[in-house]
Design a protein around this motif. Structure first.
Motif, PDB file in Angstrom:
ATOM      1  N   VAL A 118     -25.320 -10.482 -10.921  1.00 34.23           N
ATOM      2  CA  VAL A 118     -25.772 -11.876 -10.961  1.00 34.23           C
ATOM      3  C   VAL A 118     -24.890 -12.726 -10.049  1.00 34.23           C
ATOM      4  CG1 VAL A 118     -26.138 -13.912 -12.393  1.00 34.23           C
ATOM      5  CG2 VAL A 118     -26.674 -11.643 -13.317  1.00 34.23           C
ATOM      6  N   GLU A 130     -25.606 -12.210  -6.402  1.00 32.68           N
ATOM      7  CA  GLU A 130     -26.856 -12.851  -6.013  1.00 32.68           C
ATOM      8  C   GLU A 130     -26.694 -14.359  -5.905  1.00 32.68           C
ATOM      9  OE1 GLU A 130     -29.918 -11.611  -5.183  1.00 32.68           O
ATOM     10  OE2 GLU A 130     -28.849  -9.715  -5.106  1.00 32.68           O
ATOM     11  N   LEU A 131     -25.963 -14.945  -6.852  1.00 30.32           N
ATOM     12  CA  LEU A 131     -25.736 -16.389  -6.788  1.00 30.32           C
ATOM     13  C   LEU A 131     -25.021 -16.729  -5.484  1.00 30.32           C
ATOM     14  CD1 LEU A 131     -24.701 -17.020 -10.502  1.00 30.32           C
ATOM     15  CD2 LEU A 131     -26.778 -17.870  -9.397  1.00 30.32           C
ATOM     16  N   TYR A 137     -27.276 -16.835  -2.633  1.00 34.68           N
ATOM     17  CA  TYR A 137     -28.023 -18.099  -2.582  1.00 34.68           C
ATOM     18  C   TYR A 137     -27.113 -19.256  -2.147  1.00 34.68           C
ATOM     19  CZ  TYR A 137     -32.289 -16.370  -4.855  1.00 34.68           C
ATOM     20  OH  TYR A 137     -33.454 -15.718  -5.138  1.00 34.68           O
ATOM     21  N   ASP A 179     -22.022  -9.717 -15.463  1.00 30.35           N
ATOM     22  CA  ASP A 179     -23.394  -9.683 -15.974  1.00 30.35           C
ATOM     23  C   ASP A 179     -23.427  -9.700 -17.503  1.00 30.35           C
ATOM     24  OD1 ASP A 179     -24.288  -9.526 -13.350  1.00 30.35           O
ATOM     25  OD2 ASP A 179     -24.232  -7.334 -13.353  1.00 30.35           O
ATOM     26  N   ARG A 184     -36.761  -7.047  -8.303  1.00 33.95           N
ATOM     27  CA  ARG A 184     -35.900  -6.739  -7.173  1.00 33.95           C
ATOM     28  C   ARG A 184     -35.632  -5.249  -7.032  1.00 33.95           C
ATOM     29  NH1 ARG A 184     -32.310 -10.412  -5.526  1.00 33.95           N
ATOM     30  NH2 ARG A 184     -31.862  -8.759  -4.057  1.00 33.95           N
ATOM     31  N   SER A 224     -30.460  -3.886 -11.715  1.00 40.49           N
ATOM     32  CA  SER A 224     -29.783  -3.394 -12.917  1.00 40.49           C
ATOM     33  C   SER A 224     -30.170  -4.311 -14.075  1.00 40.49           C
ATOM     34  CB  SER A 224     -28.265  -3.376 -12.692  1.00 40.49           C
ATOM     35  OG  SER A 224     -27.807  -4.657 -12.272  1.00 40.49           O
ATOM     36  N   ALA A 244     -28.085  -5.184 -17.032  1.00 43.54           N
ATOM     37  CA  ALA A 244     -26.979  -5.410 -17.969  1.00 43.54           C
ATOM     38  C   ALA A 244     -27.206  -6.672 -18.808  1.00 43.54           C
ATOM     39  CB  ALA A 244     -25.657  -5.511 -17.200  1.00 43.54           C
ATOM     40  N   VAL A 245     -27.673  -7.732 -18.179  1.00 38.91           N
ATOM     41  CA  VAL A 245     -27.867  -8.985 -18.927  1.00 38.91           C
ATOM     42  C   VAL A 245     -28.906  -8.770 -20.029  1.00 38.91           C
ATOM     43  CG1 VAL A 245     -28.603 -11.390 -18.805  1.00 38.91           C
ATOM     44  CG2 VAL A 245     -27.264 -10.427 -16.928  1.00 38.91           C
ATOM     45  N   GLU A 277     -29.833  -5.993 -21.488  1.00 40.93           N
ATOM     46  CA  GLU A 277     -29.264  -5.133 -22.536  1.00 40.93           C
ATOM     47  C   GLU A 277     -28.406  -5.935 -23.503  1.00 40.93           C
ATOM     48  OE1 GLU A 277     -28.423  -1.346 -19.709  1.00 40.93           O
ATOM     49  OE2 GLU A 277     -26.822  -1.833 -21.137  1.00 40.93           O
ATOM     50  N   GLU A 278     -27.590  -6.814 -22.920  1.00 36.44           N
ATOM     51  CA  GLU A 278     -26.694  -7.623 -23.752  1.00 36.44           C
ATOM     52  C   GLU A 278     -27.468  -8.613 -24.602  1.00 36.44           C
ATOM     53  OE1 GLU A 278     -23.326  -7.631 -24.225  1.00 36.44           O
ATOM     54  OE2 GLU A 278     -23.421  -5.713 -23.186  1.00 36.44           O
ATOM     55  N   LEU A 279     -28.493  -9.223 -24.008  1.00 34.84           N
ATOM     56  CA  LEU A 279     -29.309 -10.159 -24.784  1.00 34.84           C
ATOM     57  C   LEU A 279     -29.928  -9.427 -25.964  1.00 34.84           C
ATOM     58  CD1 LEU A 279     -30.993 -12.104 -21.849  1.00 34.84           C
ATOM     59  CD2 LEU A 279     -29.371 -13.056 -23.495  1.00 34.84           C
ATOM     60  N   ASP A 319     -30.860  -8.103 -13.513  1.00 40.47           N
ATOM     61  CA  ASP A 319     -29.686  -8.924 -13.242  1.00 40.47           C
ATOM     62  C   ASP A 319     -29.854  -9.747 -11.963  1.00 40.47           C
ATOM     63  OD1 ASP A 319     -28.491  -7.844 -15.493  1.00 40.47           O
ATOM     64  OD2 ASP A 319     -27.591  -6.195 -14.356  1.00 40.47           O
ATOM     65  N   ARG A 320     -30.327  -9.094 -10.896  1.00 46.75           N
ATOM     66  CA  ARG A 320     -30.475  -9.820  -9.625  1.00 46.75           C
ATOM     67  C   ARG A 320     -31.537 -10.906  -9.762  1.00 46.75           C
ATOM     68  NH1 ARG A 320     -27.418  -7.440  -6.016  1.00 46.75           N
ATOM     69  NH2 ARG A 320     -26.815  -5.304  -6.437  1.00 46.75           N
ATOM     70  N   PHE A 373     -32.329 -12.420 -12.489  1.00 50.16           N
ATOM     71  CA  PHE A 373     -31.775 -13.491 -13.324  1.00 50.16           C
ATOM     72  C   PHE A 373     -31.137 -14.578 -12.470  1.00 50.16           C
ATOM     73  CE2 PHE A 373     -31.795 -11.515 -17.619  1.00 50.16           C
ATOM     74  CZ  PHE A 373     -32.068 -12.658 -18.345  1.00 50.16           C
ATOM     75  N   ALA A 374     -30.433 -14.168 -11.418  1.00 52.21           N
ATOM     76  CA  ALA A 374     -29.732 -15.141 -10.575  1.00 52.21           C
ATOM     77  C   ALA A 374     -30.710 -16.156  -9.994  1.00 52.21           C
ATOM     78  CB  ALA A 374     -28.965 -14.426  -9.467  1.00 52.21           C
ATOM     79  N   THR A 375     -31.887 -15.663  -9.569  1.00 47.82           N
ATOM     80  CA  THR A 375     -32.912 -16.563  -9.029  1.00 47.82           C
ATOM     81  C   THR A 375     -33.301 -17.605 -10.079  1.00 47.82           C
ATOM     82  OG1 THR A 375     -33.766 -14.816  -7.601  1.00 47.82           O
ATOM     83  CG2 THR A 375     -35.257 -16.657  -8.070  1.00 47.82           C
ATOM     84  N   ILE A 380     -31.577 -18.563 -12.664  1.00 48.82           N
ATOM     85  CA  ILE A 380     -30.438 -19.435 -12.962  1.00 48.82           C
ATOM     86  C   ILE A 380     -30.354 -20.550 -11.909  1.00 48.82           C
ATOM     87  CG2 ILE A 380     -27.896 -19.532 -12.974  1.00 48.82           C
ATOM     88  CD1 ILE A 380     -27.963 -16.756 -14.367  1.00 48.82           C
TER      89      ILE A 380
END
Lengths: 322, 322
Positions: free
Chosen positions: A76, A79-80, A83, A94, B69, B73, B75-76, B78-80, B94-95, B97-99, B101
């Motif tokens: 994450v 990727e941020l 951007y 992550d 993407r 991966s 990971a986020v 899984e954790e949620l 994960d990648r 998610f960054a978009t 965010i």
């Protein structure tokens, strides 16, 4: 059952708590966590100290680093950065992101930080009751010199001072913005009034324990609880055991010595104080300030060494009570 | 320079656009993207169709999957799930998610979805101007039978219908909630009025192109642009090429045939229609409905096959204009 209240910052507080749990597994431990280093990043509410305590006691911490999650990845964040969205200097992994996403979503839905912390701990089962010092927003800012600004100085968020600048410039002042109108979180004052002993772990006396004490009513509640209050020096041999506590101690006019920190807290608050054996010389000065003091090994080299420190703190508490 | 406007949904629209860019690399392409399948998950604003177009044309798409993407991966997510926070049926990597965010943070800061889309595209450089159909919130809901509810049916978000339920139950109705009061995003009507040709790629006629057309003013602007409007059938041999378009076509009373979809758009909107060679039989019915029609291969098996489809669509546009 012994009821223990601990005022905790991040890594130092979390590691001490692990030793304390090992020393007195049957005690009922309430942790009042510092939230002054909370920061909003990427639209998410990040609570570094609360999370460090939660991850450390819940078995999710990155052991070597002391903060963040073990087995962490950084997709994450990468990727941020792609951007062009920063800051890049704050290391959010992550797995850690998920915690902040859950927290932010709950806060947006109207839950308090106390509610959120309880919900997150339902997963981590830290074995202590973890309470934020307050549900109100408090943000520790550090005033630093800035020749480029009109006033000659500027305020930065504590995390920017600590993580980005690595405390490489002098702190002119440390201001817990919002603390003056913050209220202790639900359960905090009750836990203090019902405690058998109150401990200050070797956390930063200014930006960790100091911020907690800056919440109106907190210092008074501790002083008036009528139970032993015992602290452990975060300064060993005139230097912080870890971190850069000397920088922020200087900002509040306190020398980086085990004795000076005890005197900074003062006998109105502290009943007992542990210094490291290398600082045995300072025991007398502390006792002259009206605080019972002992020199014992204070390096948290492992759970057993830390448990021994916790036992010493509780023994000193028993002694001052007697 | 030829100015082309394309109304696009997700995977079908994105893949067609890649072929179109290859066919006419010098054209100025404006994409009006469907936002009816946008969804708020974990407090974040997710725009699946806009992102599929952006990732596909920007080289970031998971090719086999068609959405999300590459090199992703989880990971986020899984954790949620470890926190018990769902939904688990929506695959956010994960990648990716960054978009979301970045988008959510910009929206919270007051930027419009158009602004955000432009900012995200500054990284991806899709080679087209990607505009959301509207900056207002539109959310496609699907009405399904539910014997357990008092009314006997209930509305679910399109993503829940499509991804969680996999369109396994009949859709009674498809409602683009909020569309009736939505305004076309800045630049959309101008792009339509300045276009030389307008294309409907083989996207879902109900929940992709249909939702875009449901924004007040959109259908009229296209009909009145005075330029050829040519579509490509998403139905080949009486079945959707991909996805479950038949389910939502049934909800609006349209048969799953290439001819029926053309008639659904109607000659008031469409000037030309391409059907697959296996549907050559239907050319006559489409032409009798007042829409010029040709049968050409419509399987997007690769960029070259898709570029050939785009060339056929532009050739048909030239033909209806002549």
């Amino acid at each position: 059952m012994q009821r223990i209240v601990v005022l905790a910052g991040g890594i130092g507080g979390a590691r001490f708590l692990r030793g304390l749990k090992s020393a007195v597994p049957d005690a009922e431990i309430t942790v009042i966590g510092n939230t002054g280093d909370d920061i909003h990043l990427f639209g998410l509410k990040v609570c570094p100290d609360l999370d460090t305590v939660m991850y450390t006691l819940g078995g999710g911490i990155h052991e070597e680093q002391g903060w963040g999650r073990k087995d962490e990845s950084f997709a994450v964040k990468e990727e941020l950065a792609a951007y062009g969205v920063g800051p890049e200097w704050f290391g959010l992994g992550d797995r850690d992101f998920a915690t902040h996403i859950v927290r932010t979503q709950m806060i947006a839905a109207g839950y308090s930080l106390s509610d959120v912390t309880e919900a997150l701990c339902a997963r981590w089962q830290p074995g202590v009751r973890l309470l934020p010092m307050t549900d109100d927003r408090v943000e520790t800012h550090v005033l630093i010199d800035d020749p480029d600004s009109k006033e000659g100085r500027r305020a930065v968020h504590f995390q920017e001072y600590w993580v980005r600048l690595r405390a490489s410039v002098d702190a002119q002042a440390v201001v817990p913005v919002g603390a003056d109108s913050a209220k202790p979180a639900p359960g905090v004052l009750d836990a203090i009034s019902e405690a058998d002993v109150i401990l200050f772990p070797p956390s930063n006396p200014v930006v960790s324990v100091g911020t907690i004490l800056a919440v109106p009513g907190m210092r008074e509640a501790i002083a008036e609880a009528g139970v032993p209050v015992v602290g452990l020096s975060p300064i060993v041999g005139d230097a912080p055991v870890r971190g850069m506590a000397d920088k922020v101690l200087a900002a509040v006019g306190v020398e980086s010595t085990a004795a000076a920190v005890a005197q900074h807290y003062g006998s109105g608050l502290l009943d007992g104080w542990l210094v490291d054996t290398v600082d045995a010389d300072s025991v007398r000065a502390v006792e002259e300030a009206g605080i019972r003091c002992r020199a014992v090994p204070l390096m948290m080299t492992g759970t057993e060494a830390t448990a021994a420190m916790a036992r010493e703190a509780l023994a000193l508490a028993g002694e001052v009570q007697a």
